[in-house]
Design an enzyme around this catalytic site. Structure first.
Site, PDB file in Angstrom:
ATOM      1  N   TYR A   1       4.262  12.244  -6.217  1.00 38.72           N
ATOM      2  CA  TYR A   1       3.812  11.061  -5.467  1.00 38.72           C
ATOM      3  C   TYR A   1       2.654  10.384  -6.209  1.00 38.72           C
ATOM      4  CZ  TYR A   1       2.089   8.370  -1.409  1.00 38.72           C
ATOM      5  OH  TYR A   1       1.671   7.362  -0.559  1.00 38.72           O
TER       6      TYR A   1
HETATM    7  N1  LIG Z   1       0.768   6.725   5.563  1.00 39.84           N
HETATM    8  C1  LIG Z   1      -0.126   6.936   4.616  1.00 39.84           C
HETATM    9  O1  LIG Z   1      -1.038   7.745   4.770  1.00 39.84           O
HETATM   10  C2  LIG Z   1      -0.055   6.152   3.329  1.00 39.84           C
HETATM   11  C3  LIG Z   1      -1.202   6.120   2.510  1.00 39.84           C
HETATM   12  C4  LIG Z   1      -1.156   5.419   1.312  1.00 39.84           C
HETATM   13  C5  LIG Z   1       0.004   4.762   0.940  1.00 39.84           C
HETATM   14  N2  LIG Z   1       1.109   4.824   1.769  1.00 39.84           N
HETATM   15  C6  LIG Z   1       2.306   4.121   1.315  1.00 39.84           C
HETATM   16  O2  LIG Z   1       2.633   3.120   2.266  1.00 39.84           O
HETATM   17  C7  LIG Z   1       4.038   2.886   2.246  1.00 39.84           C
HETATM   18  C8  LIG Z   1       4.594   2.963   3.651  1.00 39.84           C
HETATM   19  O3  LIG Z   1       4.332   4.262   4.172  1.00 39.84           O
HETATM   20  P1  LIG Z   1       4.398   4.609   5.718  1.00 39.84           P
HETATM   21  O4  LIG Z   1       3.281   5.540   5.963  1.00 39.84           O
HETATM   22  O5  LIG Z   1       4.547   3.400   6.546  1.00 39.84           O
HETATM   23  O6  LIG Z   1       5.745   5.490   5.723  1.00 39.84           O
HETATM   24  P2  LIG Z   1       6.937   5.601   6.799  1.00 39.84           P
HETATM   25  O7  LIG Z   1       7.693   6.814   6.410  1.00 39.84           O
HETATM   26  O8  LIG Z   1       6.419   5.485   8.190  1.00 39.84           O
HETATM   27  O9  LIG Z   1       7.815   4.283   6.504  1.00 39.84           O
HETATM   28  C9  LIG Z   1       8.473   4.114   5.279  1.00 39.84           C
HETATM   29  C10 LIG Z   1       9.578   3.087   5.451  1.00 39.84           C
HETATM   30  O10 LIG Z   1      10.216   2.951   4.165  1.00 39.84           O
HETATM   31  C11 LIG Z   1      11.630   3.060   4.338  1.00 39.84           C
HETATM   32  N3  LIG Z   1      12.212   3.613   3.109  1.00 39.84           N
HETATM   33  C12 LIG Z   1      12.029   4.856   2.597  1.00 39.84           C
HETATM   34  N4  LIG Z   1      12.770   5.006   1.489  1.00 39.84           N
HETATM   35  C13 LIG Z   1      13.432   3.833   1.288  1.00 39.84           C
HETATM   36  C14 LIG Z   1      14.348   3.386   0.326  1.00 39.84           C
HETATM   37  N5  LIG Z   1      14.776   4.180  -0.660  1.00 39.84           N
HETATM   38  N6  LIG Z   1      14.813   2.118   0.417  1.00 39.84           N
HETATM   39  C15 LIG Z   1      14.415   1.310   1.430  1.00 39.84           C
HETATM   40  N7  LIG Z   1      13.570   1.694   2.390  1.00 39.84           N
HETATM   41  C16 LIG Z   1      13.077   2.941   2.324  1.00 39.84           C
HETATM   42  C17 LIG Z   1      11.799   3.998   5.545  1.00 39.84           C
HETATM   43  O11 LIG Z   1      13.083   3.866   6.153  1.00 39.84           O
HETATM   44  C18 LIG Z   1      10.655   3.541   6.440  1.00 39.84           C
HETATM   45  O12 LIG Z   1      11.023   2.454   7.279  1.00 39.84           O
HETATM   46  C19 LIG Z   1       4.631   3.927   1.276  1.00 39.84           C
HETATM   47  O13 LIG Z   1       4.813   3.329   0.010  1.00 39.84           O
HETATM   48  C20 LIG Z   1       3.542   4.989   1.217  1.00 39.84           C
HETATM   49  O14 LIG Z   1       3.587   5.720   0.021  1.00 39.84           O
HETATM   50  C21 LIG Z   1       1.088   5.485   2.943  1.00 39.84           C
END
Ligand SMILES: NC(=O)c1ccc[n+]([C@@H]2O[C@H](COP(=O)([O-])OP(=O)(O)OC[C@H]3O[C@@H](n4cnc5c(N)ncnc54)[C@H](O)[C@@H]3O)[C@@H](O)[C@H]2O)c1
Length: 249
Positions: free
Chosen positions: A156
């Site tokens: 990641y």
């Molecule tokens: N939640 C955290 O703590 C956090 C912190 C820093 C960065 N992020 C980043 O923020 C972004 C969103 O994370 P989140 O926490 O909302 O996650 P989440 O799991 O709640 O949502 C992720 C969304 O992406 C979609 N998705 C996953 N793989 C996919 C693919 N191959 N093609 C199309 N859609 C796809 C899923 O269906 C889901 O709707 C990610 O890139 C994550 O790495 C999250």
């Protein structure tokens, strides 16, 4: 459409991974700002218009790790909405929390393919039209793990470091085109993504945030709304931190 004013009313914004979590929050905020929001996600059947609070201008089932799937979605979206000014590359997965010497090989490939390959694929399809229009805002969702090492999630962190490097490179390629490319580096935010993590990993992440709390989806969405607007006019290739005081570099 007036894209010279400070706002983004009337612009079209694609948000990948916009069915839930951070992507949904960004979509909701952009819709409140008057954007026509297009949601791309691997699981569009889970999109709930009532819970979201807005009606997407288009909803496409996409796997961002698959270039053909992304190209098909782009063609279908353009046919439906005609133009795209904003691309928010948010779709991502965490993968397992496991040391490198035990990390499953297929999980490594998948985390890189979705988190880094997905950003490339979406920028690959969106940039020709944005260049031709002389205007565009691309916001890639990286992570604090894209700026520092985090034990247990090397795939990641490698992918998110890649997103930061990719953002800086593409931004320089497009610097004189009117298309600005930035990324955000958020710390832990309470979404479904945390289900992929161990309680120990979550507790360790929270302990690193000087403000002593998790980031909220709304705080991320507010920053993205500005980066995606014409008001962000002289910053490109930058990683905007949302770290509660953790980032001091
Ligand atoms: N939640 C955290 O703590 C956090 C912190 C820093 C960065 N992020 C980043 O923020 C972004 C969103 O994370 P989140 O926490 O909302 O996650 P989440 O799991 O709640 O949502 C992720 C969304 O992406 C979609 N998705 C996953 N793989 C996919 C693919 N191959 N093609 C199309 N859609 C796809 C899923 O269906 C889901 O709707 C990610 O890139 C994550 O790495 C999250």
């Amino acid at each position: 459409m007036d894209i010279t004013g400070p706002g983004i009313k009337g612009q079209v914004a694609i948000v990948t991974g916009g069915v839930r979590g951070i992507g949904l929050g960004i979509g909701r905020r952009l819709a409140q700002e008057g954007c026509r929001v297009v949601i791309w996600d691997r699981d569009v059947s889970a999109f709930d218009t009532e819970r979201a609070g807005f009606m997407p201008a288009d909803l496409q089932r996409v796997d961002v790790s698959d270039f053909d799937s992304v190209q098909r979605a782009w063609d279908a979206t353009l046919e439906r909405v005609g133009h795209v000014e904003i691309m928010v590359n948010n779709a991502g997965i965490n993968g397992p929390v496991t040391p490198v010497w035990e990390y499953p090989l297929e999980a490594w490939s998948r985390v890189l393919a979705v988190n880094l390959g997905g950003v490339f694929h979406c920028c690959r399809v969106a940039t020709p039209a944005m260049r031709a229009a002389g205007y565009g805002r691309i916001v890639n969702v990286a992570s604090a793990a894209g700026k520092e090492g985090v034990p247990g999630i090397a795939a990641y962190a490698a992918a998110k470091h890649g997103v930061v490097g990719f953002t800086k490179s593409l931004a320089r390629e497009l610097a004189d085109s009117g298309v600005l490319v930035n990324c955000i580096a958020p710390v832990m935010t309470e979404t479904d993504l945390l289900k992929e993590m161990t309680p120990e990993h979550i507790a360790a992440s929270k302990a690193k945030i000087p403000m002593g709390r998790f980031l909220t989806v709304e705080e991320i969405a507010a920053m993205v709304a500005w980066i995606a607007s014409p008001e962000c006019s002289f910053t490109t290739g930058f990683a905007f931190d949302l770290s509660g005081g953790r980032a001091n570099y």
